[in-house]
Design a protein around this motif. Structure first.
Motif, PDB file in Angstrom:
ATOM      1  N   HIS A 243       0.839  -1.208   0.000  1.00 45.90           N
ATOM      2  CA  HIS A 243       0.000   0.000   0.000  1.00 45.90           C
ATOM      3  C   HIS A 243       0.868   1.251   0.000  1.00 45.90           C
ATOM      4  O   HIS A 243       2.049   1.216   0.352  1.00 45.90           O
ATOM      5  N   VAL A 244       0.252   2.347  -0.410  1.00 49.80           N
ATOM      6  CA  VAL A 244       0.947   3.629  -0.492  1.00 49.80           C
ATOM      7  C   VAL A 244       1.029   4.256   0.883  1.00 49.80           C
ATOM      8  O   VAL A 244       0.317   3.871   1.821  1.00 49.80           O
ATOM      9  N   ALA A 245       1.874   5.265   1.018  1.00 50.28           N
ATOM     10  CA  ALA A 245       2.123   5.872   2.331  1.00 50.28           C
ATOM     11  C   ALA A 245       0.876   6.510   2.922  1.00 50.28           C
ATOM     12  O   ALA A 245       0.711   6.547   4.145  1.00 50.28           O
ATOM     13  N   ASP A 246      -0.003   7.043   2.081  1.00 49.14           N
ATOM     14  CA  ASP A 246      -1.199   7.716   2.594  1.00 49.14           C
ATOM     15  C   ASP A 246      -2.232   6.757   3.172  1.00 49.14           C
ATOM     16  O   ASP A 246      -3.175   7.195   3.833  1.00 49.14           O
ATOM     17  N   MET A 247      -2.075   5.466   2.924  1.00 46.00           N
ATOM     18  CA  MET A 247      -2.992   4.470   3.471  1.00 46.00           C
ATOM     19  C   MET A 247      -2.363   3.819   4.694  1.00 46.00           C
ATOM     20  O   MET A 247      -1.240   3.322   4.615  1.00 46.00           O
ATOM     21  N   PRO A 248      -3.048   3.818   5.841  1.00 49.31           N
ATOM     22  CA  PRO A 248      -2.447   3.220   7.036  1.00 49.31           C
ATOM     23  C   PRO A 248      -2.385   1.701   6.987  1.00 49.31           C
ATOM     24  O   PRO A 248      -1.655   1.088   7.759  1.00 49.31           O
ATOM     25  N   MET A 249      -3.160   1.117   6.076  1.00 48.55           N
ATOM     26  CA  MET A 249      -3.216  -0.342   5.979  1.00 48.55           C
ATOM     27  C   MET A 249      -3.646  -0.724   4.570  1.00 48.55           C
ATOM     28  O   MET A 249      -4.132   0.126   3.811  1.00 48.55           O
ATOM     29  N   PRO A 250      -3.447  -1.975   4.169  1.00 51.15           N
ATOM     30  CA  PRO A 250      -3.890  -2.388   2.828  1.00 51.15           C
ATOM     31  C   PRO A 250      -5.401  -2.462   2.744  1.00 51.15           C
ATOM     32  O   PRO A 250      -6.089  -2.592   3.757  1.00 51.15           O
TER      33      PRO A 250
END
Length: 277
Positions: A243-250
């Motif tokens: 996942h990308v940095a802006d998402m805290p989780m997948p």
């Protein structure tokens, strides 16, 4: 020498392979036959596929891939992947063979780690769920238990318009199916419900992130940018393993995985074209 080696035959890998096939890029997709959503009977919240058996979904896409001559699919797992000094990649397969590719798309997903709770693994994906968006509607007007956690309040808010009754249960010590419903036990107390929402831990389902030295996020998932690039040139990741940095989780969603696979496939095409310059 393939242009792309796609490892994983779930929605992310299937879509990446379809995208590459449509661009006539020699692509090999490896499918180990192990899928995170294998325990469930139906997928939900997916356009044109709401309620479809995941196995049927994969079969349909595999038939579509057969129309693209540059695509090869093998029902075999990869055991190791390495980046060579020239920037290409070599993979060893479970059947002992090796393959070479200019790029790699990792789409092997995550593995849910079942807690040491009797009955939990047997009911996982059947009466024990993790995502209200995926399995909440099927419990409309019914009795729902939510395992207590820091996010339990959020789960209650999500399920309140759906469930007939909600019980927050402290640490679950046993789950068992009965004629009356699902018996969820917490210590000396038991409640009978129709479904339980819980959040077991997860881990990478394959060793390739470690083998390739990829940067990981605190979640344990592979760090990618919005296009699926990992920290190693030529390696892309798509699906809930990253996942990308802006998402805290997948995001454990078939649609999100397919979207990520499409982006990764397109970026592979760009990468191969840049290598040719």
């Amino acid at each position: 020498m393939y242009d792309a080696l796609v490892i994983g035959g779930g929605p992310a890998g299937l879509q990446a392979t379809l995208t590459l096939g449509r661009m006539h890029r020699p692509t090999l997709m490896l499918d180990s036959g192990s899928y995170r959503n294998a325990p469930v009977d139906a997928m939900h919240n997916i356009l044109t596929n709401d309620g479809r058996d995941p196995a049927e979904f994969r079969s349909i896409v595999r038939a579509e891939l057969a129309a693209y001559g540059e695509v090869e699919v093998r029902d075999v797992a990869a055991t190791s992947v390495e980046r060579l000094v020239d920037g290409t990649f070599a993979a060893t397969l479970a059947d002992g063979s090796t393959v070479a590719s200019r790029t790699v798309v990792l789409a092997t997903g995550l593995r849910d780690v079942m807690p040491d709770v009797p009955g939990f693994a047997e009911q996982w994906g059947r009466t024990v769920h993790v995502c209200p968006f995926c399995h909440g509607h099927e419990l409309s007007g019914k009795r729902v238990a939510i395992q207590d956690s820091p996010n339990a309040g959020h789960a209650v808010a999500l399920l309140s318009p759906i469930a007939g009754a909600i019980t927050v249960v402290p640490p679950v010590t046993r789950v068992a199916s009965s004629a009356a419903g699902l018996v969820v036990t917490s210590g000396s107390t038991a409640v009978v419900v129709d479904g339980l929402f819980a959040h077991p831990a997860f881990e990478q389902s394959a060793p390739f992130a470690e083998q390739l030295g990829l940067e990981l996020r605190e979640s344990g998932c592979i760090a990618i940018d919005m296009f699926g690039h990992t920290s190693v040139p030529g390696v892309f990741a798509a699906g809930d393993l990253a996942h990308v940095a802006d998402m805290p989780m997948p995001m454990p969603s078939v649609l999100a995985a397919a979207h990520a696979g499409q982006l990764a496939g397109a970026m592979v095409v760009r990468e191969v074209l840049m290598q040719a310059v």
